[in-house]
Design a protein around this motif. Structure first.
Motif, mmCIF file in Angstrom:
data_model
loop_
_atom_site.group_PDB
_atom_site.id
_atom_site.type_symbol
_atom_site.label_atom_id
_atom_site.label_comp_id
_atom_site.label_asym_id
_atom_site.label_seq_id
_atom_site.Cartn_x
_atom_site.Cartn_y
_atom_site.Cartn_z
ATOM 1 N N TYR A 330 0.633 -1.468 0.173
ATOM 2 C CA TYR A 330 0.452 0.150 -0.426
ATOM 3 C C TYR A 330 1.015 1.351 0.002
ATOM 4 C CZ TYR A 330 -3.593 3.962 1.328
ATOM 5 O OH TYR A 330 -4.102 4.678 1.663
ATOM 6 N N TYR A 331 2.327 1.123 0.836
ATOM 7 C CA TYR A 331 3.023 2.543 1.027
ATOM 8 C C TYR A 331 4.141 2.389 0.048
ATOM 9 C CZ TYR A 331 1.724 3.699 5.555
ATOM 10 O OH TYR A 331 1.055 3.870 6.825
ATOM 11 N N PHE A 332 4.005 1.606 -1.098
ATOM 12 C CA PHE A 332 4.555 1.691 -2.571
ATOM 13 C C PHE A 332 4.231 1.905 -3.560
ATOM 14 C CE2 PHE A 332 5.270 0.087 -6.387
ATOM 15 C CZ PHE A 332 6.458 -0.101 -6.263
ATOM 16 N N PHE A 333 2.089 1.815 -3.461
ATOM 17 C CA PHE A 333 2.023 2.726 -4.485
ATOM 18 C C PHE A 333 1.921 4.474 -4.327
ATOM 19 C CE2 PHE A 333 0.945 -1.739 -5.599
ATOM 20 C CZ PHE A 333 1.030 -1.781 -7.232
ATOM 21 N N LEU A 334 1.127 4.587 -3.062
ATOM 22 C CA LEU A 334 1.390 5.487 -2.255
ATOM 23 C C LEU A 334 1.730 6.690 -2.340
ATOM 24 C CD1 LEU A 334 -1.177 7.723 -1.160
ATOM 25 C CD2 LEU A 334 0.086 7.043 1.802
ATOM 26 N N HIS A 335 3.321 6.083 -2.393
ATOM 27 C CA HIS A 335 5.160 6.397 -2.618
ATOM 28 C C HIS A 335 4.792 6.927 -4.041
ATOM 29 C CE1 HIS A 335 5.466 6.354 1.737
ATOM 30 N NE2 HIS A 335 6.615 7.645 1.791
ATOM 31 N N PHE A 336 4.510 5.936 -5.052
ATOM 32 C CA PHE A 336 4.334 6.314 -6.173
ATOM 33 C C PHE A 336 3.996 7.464 -6.595
ATOM 34 C CE2 PHE A 336 3.780 5.058 -10.929
ATOM 35 C CZ PHE A 336 4.524 5.206 -11.241
#
Length: 388
Positions: A330-336
């Motif tokens: 989730y944080y991967f795509f949010l940071h992306f």
């Protein structure tokens, strides 16, 4: 019903053979941005929202649900150098005649226009009147339109010289790269542990979440538990609802972007089958949550039956296991969404500039709610990472 499906599939499959739009003036028109920006080092390319003032009532402003694009709102991409060349021989009085001042519109833009102050305000002061007159000249010259419109700069693009380009890494990009490294190490490490010592770590939550082989086998195997025998059919229904909802949202996203033939998109959206499908979207989302809640309840009741004397540690363990599975991705795509444009070295196209940086700017304002998992609680019209 079969004939309806056949008509819909035929309509979709014929997209590549559809003719160009006959809407005049065109809702979307773009000058060649690559040729514009490569013409010289100071070239500027602007995307404009053009509102045409009409005396008739806009059908999309009625209380009925209407499907279609506004014919009195245009989105054009304009090369400033071309406009300067087009109006070079015009006198000041002719330019003033082509200029149409701002007026009150009875609707709002689908996307806010205040997210790029550095890409709007300086250019609006320098090129605002020029682009307004240039667009109206094109409306008259190319489409024999006597009606004038007011042009508002949405954002402008220019290639900064190398010495002005920000080539450093900010803390958000560093954090994004750290998440990427963490996910990579977790996946490789869990896969290796599962491959060489899988029996001894059968219940390890990290290995269960990130081991590729174990998750692939779990995906393909036929469950034999009593729970699946009782509720497998409704879990399958949940999967179908999920696929259906995602597909419709992808269709909606394609309509938001600039289209070569808006009329064709209107024709698809007004198809009776498509109307029926889109009208069921809110219900399908609620059904998905209801089924998920029911399955969680069944798991909970089964655990109570096995261990009636459980304590609060039961919930703590369940929540931690769920966070380990979901939070890194989730944080991967949010940071992306926050650093997406910084990962691209090449200049973005006008549509790329909008689709990548718009969500980034929204997340800069509202992303803290996503980090704290409270983004669904306030009734914000502008949501960061809504697809999350």
């Amino acid at each position: 019903m079969i004939s309806r499906w056949a008509q819909f599939l035929l309509l979709v499959s014929s997209t590549r053979y559809s003719l160009s739009s006959t809407i005049v003036p065109p809702l979307y028109r773009y000058d060649d941005h690559e040729q514009c920006l490569q013409s010289n080092s100071k070239a500027v390319y602007c995307v404009l929202v053009i509102n045409l003032k009409t005396d008739t009532v806009d059908p999309l402003d009625s209380i009925r649900i209407e499907l279609g694009f506004r014919r009195n709102e245009l989105e054009w991409g304009v090369c400033v150098a071309d406009c300067e060349q087009e109006l070079a021989g015009f006198s000041e009085s002719e330019r003033q005649r082509l200029y149409y001042p701002k007026f009150t519109i009875n609707h709002r833009n689908m996307f806010p226009t205040n997210y790029w102050p550095e890409k709007v305000e300086p250019y609006n002061l320098t090129y605002g009147k020029l682009l307004n007159s240039c667009v109206n000249n094109r409306l008259q010259r190319d489409y024999n339109l006597t009606q004038l419109g007011h042009s508002k700069i949405w954002y402008c693009i220019r290639i900064d010289p190398p010495e002005q380009q920000n080539t450093g890494l900010d803390w958000l990009t560093v954090l994004f790269l750290a998440i990427v490294i963490t996910l990579t190490i977790a996946t490789v490490g869990a896969s290796a542990i599962d491959l060489f010592d899988g029996r001894h770590v059968k219940g390890n939550v990290v290995v269960s979440c990130f081991a590729v082989k174990r998750n692939w086998m779990r995906l393909l195997q036929d469950p034999k538990t009593e729970l699946y025998r009782d509720f497998g059919y409704i879990d399958g229904l949940r999967v179908l609802i999920n696929i259906f909802t995602v597909s419709l949202h992808c269709t909606m996203t394609s309509v938001i972007m600039s289209l070569y033939n808006p009329e064709y998109a209107e024709k698809i959206m007004k198809n009776r089958l498509m109307l029926m499908l889109t009208s069921t979207t809110p219900i399908s989302v609620q059904n998905f949550f209801v089924i998920s809640g029911m399955l969680l309840t069944v798991h909970f009741l089964r655990d109570i039956q096995r261990n009636p004397t459980f304590d609060l540690g039961y919930f703590r363990t369940k929540i931690i296991n769920r966070l380990i599975r979901l939070v890194p991705v989730y944080y991967f795509f949010l940071h992306f969404s926050l650093v997406g444009d910084g990962l691209v070295s090449e200049p973005l196209s006008p549509n790329g500039q909008r689709s990548v940086t718009l969500e980034q700017r929204i997340c800069w304002r509202h992303g803290w709610k996503n980090f704290l998992f409270v983004n669904n609680l306030p009734a914000d019209e502008e949501k960061c990472f809504a697809q999350g």
